[in-house]
Scaffold this active site. Sequence first.
Site, PDB file in Angstrom:
ATOM      1  N   CYS A  19       0.820  -1.214   0.000  1.00  0.00           N
ATOM      2  CA  CYS A  19       0.000   0.000   0.000  1.00  0.00           C
ATOM      3  C   CYS A  19       0.855   1.266   0.000  1.00  0.00           C
ATOM      4  O   CYS A  19       0.324   2.366  -0.137  1.00  0.00           O
ATOM      5  CB  CYS A  19      -0.953   0.002   1.185  1.00  0.00           C
ATOM      6  SG  CYS A  19      -2.259  -1.214   0.971  1.00  0.00           S
ATOM      7  N   HIS A  68      -9.437   4.070  -2.187  1.00  0.00           N
ATOM      8  CA  HIS A  68      -8.086   3.516  -2.087  1.00  0.00           C
ATOM      9  C   HIS A  68      -7.731   2.671  -3.304  1.00  0.00           C
ATOM     10  O   HIS A  68      -7.672   1.448  -3.221  1.00  0.00           O
ATOM     11  CB  HIS A  68      -7.956   2.709  -0.789  1.00  0.00           C
ATOM     12  CG  HIS A  68      -6.586   2.191  -0.503  1.00  0.00           C
ATOM     13  ND1 HIS A  68      -5.438   2.802  -0.955  1.00  0.00           N
ATOM     14  CD2 HIS A  68      -6.179   1.100   0.202  1.00  0.00           C
ATOM     15  CE1 HIS A  68      -4.378   2.105  -0.542  1.00  0.00           C
ATOM     16  NE2 HIS A  68      -4.812   1.068   0.152  1.00  0.00           N
TER      17      HIS A  68
END
Lengths: 467, 385
Positions: B87, B332
């Site tokens: 991430c 996201h």
Amino acid sequence: MVGISSIGVHVPRSRLDRALIGRAWGSRPGAGEKAVAHHDEDALTMAVEAAARCLEGTHPLRVDALFFASTSAPYREKQVASVVATACDLPREISTADFGGSVRCGIAALVAAVRAVESGACRRVLVAVSDCRPAEPEGELEPLLGDGAVAFLVDREARLAEVLGTAAVAEEFTFQWRLDDGRSVQVQDARFSVGHGWVRDLAEVVGRVMNEHGVGTDQLDALAVGAPDARAASQLATELGLDAKRQLVAPVIDRIGVLGSPDPLLLTAIALERALPGAPIVLAAFGEGAEAVLLRACAGAGAGAVRPAVAAALDRRLPLPSYERYLKYRRRLGSDDTPVELISNVLEFRELQQDVRFYGSRCQKCGLVQYPQARVCLGCLARESLDPVKLSKTGTIFTCTVDHLAANLEHPMGMVVVDLDGGGRVYVQMTEATPEEIVIGASVVLTFRRLHAGGENYNYFWKARPR
Amino acid sequence: MKSIRDQVAVIGVGCTKFGDLYDKTYEDQVCEAAFAAYDDAGIDPEVIDAAYVGTYIPHAQGGKAGISLADPLRLYGRPVTRVENFCATGTDAFRNACLAVASGQHEVVLVVGAEKLKDRPGRGIPRVGHQLLAKGNSAPGLFALAANRYMHTFGVGRETLARVAVKNHWNGARNPLAHMQVEVTVEKVLAAPMIASPFGLFDCCPTTDGGAAAIVCRAERAHEFRKDPVLVKGAALAVATGRPYFDPTFDYLGFRSTQAAARAAFAQAGVTPGDIDLAEVHDCFTWTEISNIEDIGFCAKGEGWKWVEEGRTRIGGQLPINPSGGLKSFGHPIGASGVRMIYECVRQLRGQCGERQVQGAELVLAHNVGGPGAVSCVVILGLPA
């Protein structure tokens, strides 16, 4: 003197109330409930559970053969005994064999073990008998067939019972069967087949082994017979002139169902838990003929003879919420197939010690126990200082979650981080637990389970279950 | 060791609308983000002499290797590198661009983060890993392990986590590019379906498509492109174990990678956490934001949840956290998120954020953590003195 020195029992925690079967089909399937292998259990994993309990206190190096017996092995071709032996961390050099064919296979494996020890070929043989027989939905066997496993350790110490003799008869008689591609066990009309086949052959072998060793009808302490139902067992006792109430080990069909090959061993375990030393016990099973084994209880018989106590195994229960859940557990609904690329035989081969024997590493320098196995110590960063170490199968939940997103046959799925007693921390699935049991600080036991299927194969790995 | 501080300037940023971009390809997302950044910097793409593209999961139509950026933008004949670091992919791509400029190898460098998650069926993101040891994990399930330990240790309830969602949705509702422009209440968050305890649906960021871009150049050349460049004060990456659940020494109360990356970034910038005016931190799940502000050093371990309760992290509070709406509301798209944070931070420093503007923002911080806890990247940006 050859006999049985240790007994381990595994009854799956899940139970199906027969009333749920009745509700599903509008039938009257009888009272009580049956033990149902969890969705990640099969004859192999249940055998590992029973074998592990049986082996408690016995050093693995002292076992030199393992016989697995089942009519419902997860593989038609691939030996299960060797998988059970590996999961129990028994030495590679042991002799292994699978027995099958009929529910008589449990006794057949036991007799083979006794012969192997008698002959001097083996010192100590573990016999793991396990069944998870498939019943046709709405069929007459569906309310009856339950799942479970029993393991006997056979050696010359004969701590619990010695084997006095055996008797067998071979006779083609179609009673219960399953074709090579059959999904369910088939059954003959019991009115004919119990009287003319089942009782006939069992009465013959039980009677013969008692006669040959001078055990009179009144002297027999217990008859432990694997029966298709409670009525058949009583019929056999009557045929033999036994007092069914006193001498027949009452089948536990109302509580866990008919297990199949483990039944005579389970009933023997019950008999040994209450037998006095010297008591004669016969265990017997039918299958295209029949075989009986005459035991004499030894000093170790009585309370504490079985791990866990059979009553405790029967009492450890978690009722299934629905009949549909049962169908899912038995793969009649749903699937746990995983994309083929996740099944790597090469990985399995390379990591056998870590993944199946369940070894981690211990650092020679700082002593930290860690999992999975590594080349550099997580604690002190020492290089190539890590020795394989067998990890404990008990521990405490350090943290956890109940995950509704992760793919599994059953939702939600508990995932737990477990600090093992004796060191090491592992991250595994939690099985056969209620959400209330998946909490920080809870005690768990690691259990060998079927993790997933895919690519026409199964993957097995360790999970945690409530202690 | 030489600090990266004040050597690199951000001269252009761009971002697509985030959301379920069913009508856009991966390449559309790259193009729209890059074109916006070109316009923002006022440059001809010919001046770009290197590029980095961040994508976590390669997609059938892009995301693997440098061509994922080169082909849609026709930026050929120069170095283009794909970055993937869980991430932290986007911020790490940005960090690599800054290092390329600071090294003197390249003058003007483009960074694009893009992710196409919604072309595939199913929920969440695909999990890959060891067939036995990784079986059963999910992104929320992995972060939940830490959240539950934290909540157990500090006596925190789900209501506190819900307040993070409420705040970030309030911010995101005022952000025209955000995926979820809707406010929520604590009651709504608590009543949502459970995903992985303690996280309900509104404790989780959505699965989002999107792209974001930034253009950096040597600080001394920034004024050739625009009057109000933003300077990179620090950019640090740290890696910790990707298997925290097998680490018997881990307390599971926060993430070591964030702690290390933040320490390094503050050292480079020569500032302390108390100097920061706002932060975009990795709120993949509500609890993660609470842990992040502790791990970065804005408050002590075990104090972050109180900051949330006390409203200190709202816009107008002591330290606004995720004024963009965060991952929680902005969405996201994994590889894009870090670059999107750079986009938000730069626009906050320029005073371009409208209702979400944090007044007087001069020093801001962007943070990603992935793994969970395996990798973290912290970037500090500021206005020139």
